[in-house]
Design a protein around this motif. Structure first.
Motif, PDB file in Angstrom:
ATOM      1  N   ASP A  66       0.821  -1.213   0.000  1.00  9.98           N
ATOM      2  CA  ASP A  66       0.000   0.000   0.000  1.00  9.98           C
ATOM      3  C   ASP A  66       0.859   1.269   0.000  1.00  9.98           C
ATOM      4  O   ASP A  66       0.335   2.374   0.089  1.00  9.98           O
ATOM      5  CB  ASP A  66      -0.965   0.003   1.190  1.00  9.98           C
ATOM      6  CG  ASP A  66      -0.253  -0.007   2.538  1.00  9.98           C
ATOM      7  OD1 ASP A  66       0.990   0.150   2.584  1.00  9.98           O
ATOM      8  OD2 ASP A  66      -0.947  -0.178   3.559  1.00  9.98           O
ATOM      9  N   ASP A  67       2.184   1.122  -0.098  1.00 16.20           N
ATOM     10  CA  ASP A  67       3.143   2.232  -0.171  1.00 16.20           C
ATOM     11  C   ASP A  67       3.210   3.105   1.083  1.00 16.20           C
ATOM     12  O   ASP A  67       3.729   4.206   1.035  1.00 16.20           O
ATOM     13  CB  ASP A  67       2.879   3.119  -1.394  1.00 16.20           C
ATOM     14  CG  ASP A  67       3.796   2.757  -2.541  1.00 16.20           C
ATOM     15  OD1 ASP A  67       4.728   1.964  -2.318  1.00 16.20           O
ATOM     16  OD2 ASP A  67       3.593   3.265  -3.653  1.00 16.20           O
ATOM     17  N   ARG A  68       2.710   2.611   2.208  1.00 11.38           N
ATOM     18  CA  ARG A  68       2.804   3.383   3.446  1.00 11.38           C
ATOM     19  C   ARG A  68       4.175   3.227   4.096  1.00 11.38           C
ATOM     20  O   ARG A  68       4.606   4.097   4.849  1.00 11.38           O
ATOM     21  CB  ARG A  68       1.703   2.972   4.420  1.00 11.38           C
ATOM     22  CG  ARG A  68       0.347   3.438   3.946  1.00 11.38           C
ATOM     23  CD  ARG A  68      -0.786   3.084   4.865  1.00 11.38           C
ATOM     24  NE  ARG A  68      -0.388   2.891   6.243  1.00 11.38           N
ATOM     25  CZ  ARG A  68      -1.073   2.157   7.099  1.00 11.38           C
ATOM     26  NH1 ARG A  68      -2.176   1.542   6.717  1.00 11.38           N
ATOM     27  NH2 ARG A  68      -0.669   2.023   8.346  1.00 11.38           N
ATOM     28  N   HIS A  69       4.834   2.109   3.836  1.00 10.45           N
ATOM     29  CA  HIS A  69       6.160   1.866   4.415  1.00 10.45           C
ATOM     30  C   HIS A  69       7.119   1.554   3.279  1.00 10.45           C
ATOM     31  O   HIS A  69       6.861   0.691   2.455  1.00 10.45           O
ATOM     32  CB  HIS A  69       6.108   0.708   5.412  1.00 10.45           C
ATOM     33  CG  HIS A  69       5.104   0.913   6.492  1.00 10.45           C
ATOM     34  ND1 HIS A  69       5.314   1.769   7.543  1.00 10.45           N
ATOM     35  CD2 HIS A  69       3.859   0.403   6.663  1.00 10.45           C
ATOM     36  CE1 HIS A  69       4.253   1.754   8.327  1.00 10.45           C
ATOM     37  NE2 HIS A  69       3.353   0.942   7.807  1.00 10.45           N
ATOM     38  N   ARG A  70       8.244   2.248   3.270  1.00  9.73           N
ATOM     39  CA  ARG A  70       9.203   2.095   2.190  1.00  9.73           C
ATOM     40  C   ARG A  70      10.601   1.837   2.751  1.00  9.73           C
ATOM     41  O   ARG A  70      10.972   2.394   3.771  1.00  9.73           O
ATOM     42  CB  ARG A  70       9.217   3.342   1.323  1.00  9.73           C
ATOM     43  CG  ARG A  70       7.838   3.696   0.767  1.00  9.73           C
ATOM     44  CD  ARG A  70       7.831   4.903  -0.146  1.00  9.73           C
ATOM     45  NE  ARG A  70       8.773   4.819  -1.247  1.00  9.73           N
ATOM     46  CZ  ARG A  70       8.624   4.056  -2.335  1.00  9.73           C
ATOM     47  NH1 ARG A  70       7.577   3.289  -2.441  1.00  9.73           N
ATOM     48  NH2 ARG A  70       9.536   4.057  -3.287  1.00  9.73           N
ATOM     49  N   SER A  71      11.341   0.996   2.058  1.00 11.08           N
ATOM     50  CA  SER A  71      12.741   0.734   2.367  1.00 11.08           C
ATOM     51  C   SER A  71      12.974   0.279   3.814  1.00 11.08           C
ATOM     52  O   SER A  71      13.844   0.781   4.513  1.00 11.08           O
ATOM     53  CB  SER A  71      13.588   1.977   2.061  1.00 11.08           C
ATOM     54  OG  SER A  71      14.926   1.598   1.921  1.00 11.08           O
ATOM     55  N   VAL A  72      12.182  -0.692   4.251  1.00  9.08           N
ATOM     56  CA  VAL A  72      12.351  -1.276   5.580  1.00  9.08           C
ATOM     57  C   VAL A  72      13.518  -2.256   5.495  1.00  9.08           C
ATOM     58  O   VAL A  72      13.604  -3.070   4.570  1.00  9.08           O
ATOM     59  CB  VAL A  72      11.054  -1.978   6.056  1.00  9.08           C
ATOM     60  CG1 VAL A  72      11.251  -2.628   7.410  1.00  9.08           C
ATOM     61  CG2 VAL A  72       9.909  -0.977   6.095  1.00  9.08           C
ATOM     62  N   ASN A  73      14.437  -2.193   6.455  1.00  8.77           N
ATOM     63  CA  ASN A  73      15.702  -2.914   6.356  1.00  8.77           C
ATOM     64  C   ASN A  73      15.659  -4.411   6.585  1.00  8.77           C
ATOM     65  O   ASN A  73      16.489  -5.124   6.033  1.00  8.77           O
ATOM     66  CB  ASN A  73      16.719  -2.324   7.333  1.00  8.77           C
ATOM     67  CG  ASN A  73      17.202  -0.972   6.907  1.00  8.77           C
ATOM     68  OD1 ASN A  73      17.093  -0.602   5.748  1.00  8.77           O
ATOM     69  ND2 ASN A  73      17.729  -0.224   7.846  1.00  8.77           N
ATOM     70  N   SER A  74      14.768  -4.909   7.429  1.00  8.50           N
ATOM     71  CA  SER A  74      14.848  -6.322   7.781  1.00  8.50           C
ATOM     72  C   SER A  74      13.472  -6.956   7.911  1.00  8.50           C
ATOM     73  O   SER A  74      12.480  -6.272   8.169  1.00  8.50           O
ATOM     74  CB  SER A  74      15.602  -6.485   9.101  1.00  8.50           C
ATOM     75  OG  SER A  74      14.803  -6.004  10.164  1.00  8.50           O
ATOM     76  N   PRO A  75      13.418  -8.279   7.779  1.00 10.79           N
ATOM     77  CA  PRO A  75      12.152  -8.983   7.982  1.00 10.79           C
ATOM     78  C   PRO A  75      11.602  -8.776   9.396  1.00 10.79           C
ATOM     79  O   PRO A  75      10.392  -8.655   9.576  1.00 10.79           O
ATOM     80  CB  PRO A  75      12.518 -10.446   7.749  1.00 10.79           C
ATOM     81  CG  PRO A  75      13.685 -10.395   6.827  1.00 10.79           C
ATOM     82  CD  PRO A  75      14.454  -9.179   7.253  1.00 10.79           C
ATOM     83  N   THR A  76      12.472  -8.710  10.387  1.00 10.50           N
ATOM     84  CA  THR A  76      12.015  -8.481  11.754  1.00 10.50           C
ATOM     85  C   THR A  76      11.346  -7.120  11.875  1.00 10.50           C
ATOM     86  O   THR A  76      10.304  -6.987  12.524  1.00 10.50           O
ATOM     87  CB  THR A  76      13.204  -8.583  12.738  1.00 10.50           C
ATOM     88  OG1 THR A  76      13.834  -9.848  12.560  1.00 10.50           O
ATOM     89  CG2 THR A  76      12.748  -8.452  14.176  1.00 10.50           C
ATOM     90  N   ALA A  77      11.913  -6.101  11.232  1.00 13.43           N
ATOM     91  CA  ALA A  77      11.302  -4.767  11.255  1.00 13.43           C
ATOM     92  C   ALA A  77       9.954  -4.783  10.553  1.00 13.43           C
ATOM     93  O   ALA A  77       9.002  -4.137  11.004  1.00 13.43           O
ATOM     94  CB  ALA A  77      12.235  -3.754  10.609  1.00 13.43           C
ATOM     95  N   VAL A  78       9.833  -5.561   9.469  1.00 12.07           N
ATOM     96  CA  VAL A  78       8.556  -5.686   8.758  1.00 12.07           C
ATOM     97  C   VAL A  78       7.515  -6.295   9.690  1.00 12.07           C
ATOM     98  O   VAL A  78       6.377  -5.820   9.782  1.00 12.07           O
ATOM     99  CB  VAL A  78       8.719  -6.546   7.483  1.00 12.07           C
ATOM    100  CG1 VAL A  78       7.368  -6.926   6.911  1.00 12.07           C
ATOM    101  CG2 VAL A  78       9.555  -5.816   6.449  1.00 12.07           C
ATOM    102  N   ILE A  79       7.896  -7.343  10.398  1.00  9.05           N
ATOM    103  CA  ILE A  79       6.961  -8.011  11.315  1.00  9.05           C
ATOM    104  C   ILE A  79       6.542  -7.053  12.428  1.00  9.05           C
ATOM    105  O   ILE A  79       5.354  -6.972  12.773  1.00  9.05           O
ATOM    106  CB  ILE A  79       7.604  -9.293  11.895  1.00  9.05           C
ATOM    107  CG1 ILE A  79       7.788 -10.325  10.778  1.00  9.05           C
ATOM    108  CG2 ILE A  79       6.760  -9.863  13.029  1.00  9.05           C
ATOM    109  CD1 ILE A  79       8.635 -11.522  11.145  1.00  9.05           C
ATOM    110  N   LYS A  80       7.484  -6.292  12.982  1.00 11.20           N
ATOM    111  CA  LYS A  80       7.146  -5.337  14.045  1.00 11.20           C
ATOM    112  C   LYS A  80       6.174  -4.273  13.548  1.00 11.20           C
ATOM    113  O   LYS A  80       5.206  -3.935  14.227  1.00 11.20           O
ATOM    114  CB  LYS A  80       8.414  -4.675  14.593  1.00 11.20           C
ATOM    115  CG  LYS A  80       9.234  -5.597  15.468  1.00 11.20           C
ATOM    116  CD  LYS A  80      10.504  -4.914  15.949  1.00 11.20           C
ATOM    117  CE  LYS A  80      11.336  -5.874  16.788  1.00 11.20           C
ATOM    118  NZ  LYS A  80      12.612  -5.288  17.193  1.00 11.20           N
TER     119      LYS A  80
END
Length: 145
Positions: A66-80
């Motif tokens: 949905d383009d609300r979050h961009r360039s997140v560094n890690s899978p753990t950060a995505v999960i959080k």
């Protein structure tokens, strides 16, 4: 091919940190997210530029669909981020992600072990058994006489 491969990385988001580029692939490219990560995200593999300390190596960043979050560094950060938005506790999802990660690594390690054995390189008890069989058949090796 393996996620996060060292010398010959598999296509995939974990071929991220410091892995070498695949021959014939152009970067950036879209890759599927790793197992254990929430739906609604995509991975983009990129290549470090020529002036970077890691020039030529490949890394991955994650983007929400949905383009609300961009360039997140890690899978753990995505999960959080996902759990924060849904009101869930991230700990169980992160634990499951790490369990799946360890499972994949154990599978790759077993494949490497079988490959080494097929090439005649064995360790531990199997090595001692192979040495004993050799000595039974050919005798003890000795150095210069």
């Amino acid at each position: 091919p393996a996620f996060g491969g060292r010398a010959a990385p598999e296509s995939g988001p974990a071929a991220a940190m410091g892995s070498l580029p695949e021959p014939g692939v152009t970067y950036p490219r879209e890759v599927p997210v790793e197992p254990g990560m929430p739906e609604g995200w995509k991975g983009i593999e990129k290549q470090y530029g020529p002036t970077s300390k890691y020039a030529g190596k490949v890394y991955c960043r994650y983007f929400s669909l949905d383009d609300r979050h961009r360039s997140v560094n890690s899978p753990t950060a995505v999960i959080k981020i996902h759990c924060e938005e849904t009101g869930e506790d991230p700990a169980p999802r992160i634990a499951e992600y790490h369990r799946l990660l360890k499972e994949r690594e154990a599978k790759r390690a077993e494949e490497r072990r079988l490959d080494r054995e097929a090439r005649g390189k064995v360790e531990g008890e199997k090595r001692e058994e192979a040495i004993a069989r050799f000595r039974d058949r050919f005798g003890q090796l000795s150095g210069p006489v």
